[in-house]
Design a protein around this motif. Structure first.
Motif, mmCIF file in Angstrom:
data_model
loop_
_atom_site.group_PDB
_atom_site.id
_atom_site.type_symbol
_atom_site.label_atom_id
_atom_site.label_comp_id
_atom_site.label_asym_id
_atom_site.label_seq_id
_atom_site.Cartn_x
_atom_site.Cartn_y
_atom_site.Cartn_z
ATOM 1 N N LEU A 9 -16.850 14.344 -20.606
ATOM 2 C CA LEU A 9 -15.539 14.803 -20.166
ATOM 3 C C LEU A 9 -15.289 14.454 -18.712
ATOM 4 C CD1 LEU A 9 -15.529 18.423 -21.659
ATOM 5 C CD2 LEU A 9 -14.530 16.358 -22.655
ATOM 6 N N PHE A 10 -14.062 14.118 -18.411
ATOM 7 C CA PHE A 10 -13.590 13.945 -17.043
ATOM 8 C C PHE A 10 -13.015 15.286 -16.611
ATOM 9 C CE2 PHE A 10 -9.866 13.479 -14.346
ATOM 10 C CZ PHE A 10 -10.384 12.796 -13.258
ATOM 11 N N VAL A 11 -13.389 15.744 -15.421
ATOM 12 C CA VAL A 11 -12.879 17.012 -14.891
ATOM 13 C C VAL A 11 -12.163 16.704 -13.582
ATOM 14 C CG1 VAL A 11 -13.448 19.353 -14.176
ATOM 15 C CG2 VAL A 11 -14.852 18.221 -15.906
ATOM 16 N N GLY A 12 -10.849 16.865 -13.567
ATOM 17 C CA GLY A 12 -10.045 16.585 -12.385
ATOM 18 C C GLY A 12 -9.533 17.868 -11.764
ATOM 19 N N GLY A 13 -9.074 17.755 -10.528
ATOM 20 C CA GLY A 13 -8.513 18.913 -9.830
ATOM 21 C C GLY A 13 -9.558 19.865 -9.297
ATOM 22 N N LEU A 14 -10.787 19.382 -9.125
ATOM 23 C CA LEU A 14 -11.847 20.250 -8.617
ATOM 24 C C LEU A 14 -11.619 20.594 -7.154
ATOM 25 C CD1 LEU A 14 -15.096 18.559 -10.025
ATOM 26 C CD2 LEU A 14 -14.047 20.688 -10.788
ATOM 27 N N SER A 15 -12.016 21.779 -6.783
ATOM 28 C CA SER A 15 -12.034 22.162 -5.378
ATOM 29 C C SER A 15 -13.056 21.282 -4.671
ATOM 30 C CB SER A 15 -12.435 23.635 -5.255
ATOM 31 O OG SER A 15 -12.819 23.931 -3.936
ATOM 32 N N TYR A 16 -12.808 20.989 -3.412
ATOM 33 C CA TYR A 16 -13.764 20.182 -2.662
ATOM 34 C C TYR A 16 -15.068 20.934 -2.417
ATOM 35 C CZ TYR A 16 -9.769 17.146 -2.123
ATOM 36 O OH TYR A 16 -8.694 16.326 -2.383
ATOM 37 N N ASP A 17 -15.055 22.235 -2.684
ATOM 38 C CA ASP A 17 -16.254 23.054 -2.527
ATOM 39 C C ASP A 17 -17.079 23.150 -3.810
ATOM 40 O OD1 ASP A 17 -15.600 23.641 0.141
ATOM 41 O OD2 ASP A 17 -14.310 25.312 -0.499
ATOM 42 N N THR A 18 -16.535 22.699 -4.939
ATOM 43 C CA THR A 18 -17.257 22.772 -6.207
ATOM 44 C C THR A 18 -18.373 21.732 -6.212
ATOM 45 O OG1 THR A 18 -15.263 23.499 -7.360
ATOM 46 C CG2 THR A 18 -17.048 22.641 -8.718
ATOM 47 N N ASN A 19 -19.582 22.189 -6.538
ATOM 48 C CA ASN A 19 -20.728 21.275 -6.564
ATOM 49 C C ASN A 19 -21.275 21.161 -7.982
ATOM 50 O OD1 ASN A 19 -22.233 23.624 -6.961
ATOM 51 N ND2 ASN A 19 -22.734 23.810 -4.790
ATOM 52 N N GLU A 20 -22.280 20.329 -8.160
ATOM 53 C CA GLU A 20 -22.824 20.066 -9.497
ATOM 54 C C GLU A 20 -23.456 21.289 -10.155
ATOM 55 O OE1 GLU A 20 -25.146 16.511 -8.874
ATOM 56 O OE2 GLU A 20 -23.315 15.341 -8.514
ATOM 57 N N PRO A 21 -24.221 22.128 -9.435
ATOM 58 C CA PRO A 21 -24.761 23.328 -10.083
ATOM 59 C C PRO A 21 -23.668 24.266 -10.618
ATOM 60 C CG PRO A 21 -25.977 22.890 -8.065
ATOM 61 C CD PRO A 21 -24.815 21.941 -8.094
ATOM 62 N N VAL A 22 -22.574 24.398 -9.882
ATOM 63 C CA VAL A 22 -21.456 25.241 -10.339
ATOM 64 C C VAL A 22 -20.843 24.637 -11.594
ATOM 65 C CG1 VAL A 22 -19.125 26.036 -9.773
ATOM 66 C CG2 VAL A 22 -20.944 26.220 -8.072
ATOM 67 N N LEU A 23 -20.603 23.332 -11.570
ATOM 68 C CA LEU A 23 -20.027 22.641 -12.718
ATOM 69 C C LEU A 23 -20.918 22.802 -13.946
ATOM 70 C CD1 LEU A 23 -17.405 20.972 -12.840
ATOM 71 C CD2 LEU A 23 -18.789 18.926 -12.562
ATOM 72 N N LYS A 24 -22.213 22.621 -13.757
ATOM 73 C CA LYS A 24 -23.165 22.745 -14.871
ATOM 74 C C LYS A 24 -23.209 24.169 -15.409
ATOM 75 C CE LYS A 24 -27.607 21.130 -16.393
ATOM 76 N NZ LYS A 24 -28.716 20.232 -16.121
ATOM 77 N N GLU A 25 -23.156 25.156 -14.527
ATOM 78 C CA GLU A 25 -23.197 26.558 -14.957
ATOM 79 C C GLU A 25 -21.953 26.923 -15.760
ATOM 80 O OE1 GLU A 25 -22.896 30.982 -12.987
ATOM 81 O OE2 GLU A 25 -23.828 29.396 -11.809
ATOM 82 N N VAL A 26 -20.790 26.549 -15.253
ATOM 83 C CA VAL A 26 -19.530 26.908 -15.914
ATOM 84 C C VAL A 26 -19.400 26.213 -17.270
ATOM 85 C CG1 VAL A 26 -17.021 26.673 -15.755
ATOM 86 C CG2 VAL A 26 -18.327 27.462 -13.782
ATOM 87 N N PHE A 27 -19.676 24.914 -17.312
ATOM 88 C CA PHE A 27 -19.527 24.177 -18.561
ATOM 89 C C PHE A 27 -20.704 24.405 -19.510
ATOM 90 C CE2 PHE A 27 -16.244 22.174 -16.164
ATOM 91 C CZ PHE A 27 -15.308 21.802 -17.111
ATOM 92 N N GLY A 28 -21.827 24.821 -18.993
ATOM 93 C CA GLY A 28 -22.995 25.094 -19.813
ATOM 94 C C GLY A 28 -22.793 26.239 -20.788
ATOM 95 N N GLN A 29 -21.768 27.035 -20.562
ATOM 96 C CA GLN A 29 -21.444 28.126 -21.486
ATOM 97 C C GLN A 29 -20.902 27.604 -22.813
ATOM 98 O OE1 GLN A 29 -18.671 30.589 -19.359
ATOM 99 N NE2 GLN A 29 -20.036 30.813 -17.596
ATOM 100 N N HIS A 30 -20.545 26.338 -22.854
ATOM 101 C CA HIS A 30 -19.941 25.754 -24.048
ATOM 102 C C HIS A 30 -20.894 24.857 -24.827
ATOM 103 C CE1 HIS A 30 -16.159 27.381 -22.732
ATOM 104 N NE2 HIS A 30 -16.430 26.899 -21.529
ATOM 105 N N GLY A 31 -22.089 24.649 -24.311
ATOM 106 C CA GLY A 31 -23.067 23.823 -25.003
ATOM 107 C C GLY A 31 -24.045 23.212 -24.023
ATOM 108 N N GLU A 32 -25.061 22.563 -24.575
ATOM 109 C CA GLU A 32 -26.099 21.961 -23.736
ATOM 110 C C GLU A 32 -25.571 20.707 -23.048
ATOM 111 O OE1 GLU A 32 -30.780 20.671 -24.023
ATOM 112 O OE2 GLU A 32 -29.794 21.574 -25.757
#
Length: 143
Positions: A25-48
């Motif tokens: 998936l492409f994720v656009g509109g991210l805050s400039y403060d959003t980092n990879e661990p945050v992205l992985k944690e949030v999206f990890g709720q939907h699958g591995e």
């Protein structure tokens, strides 16, 4: 041309199809403060997740405001897309869509891998050669 199978189903062709599957998936509109661990944690709720990547400027190292999340399964990616598109993450509404495969010259690694497979003592008329011809036709006819 009904009944004609234009795309051979060899192991290499299946690998090409999976490589550019809809599990990324492409994720656009991210805050400039959003980092990879945050992205992985949030999206990890939907699958591995295989990988969560925030794209950064090469010189400054700061986020460009978009990234990619690669799931193990298409179902997980589909679920994340449906549930996360338009949601707020770090104070910003994010936009999600399936990632587009790279076309043309940007896809050199895939082309090199396919060429490597073909040159490992295979004949010109084998399935891998046919797959490379199909790949070139599909990828470069648009250019």
């Amino acid at each position: 041309m009904l009944g004609v199978n234009r795309f051979p189903r060899s192991r290499l062709f299946r690998w090409m199809a999976l490589r550019h599957s809809s599990s990324k998936l492409f994720v656009g509109g991210l805050s400039y403060d959003t980092n990879e661990p945050v992205l992985k944690e949030v999206f990890g709720q939907h699958g591995e997740i295989i990988e969560a990547k925030v794209i950064c400027d090469h010189k400054s190292g700061k986020s460009k405001g978009y990234g990619f999340v690669h799931f193990i399964s298409k179902d997980s990616a589909s679920k994340a897309l449906a549930e996360m598109d338009g949601q707020v993450l770090d104070g910003r509404n994010i936009r999600i869509q399936y990632a587009n495969k790279k076309e043309g010259c940007c896809n050199l690694n895939l082309e090199r891998e396919m060429s490597r497979q073909i040159t490992k003592g295979k004949d010109e008329g084998d399935e891998a050669s046919q797959d490379l011809n199909v790949y070139h036709k599909v990828s470069f006819d648009h250019v």
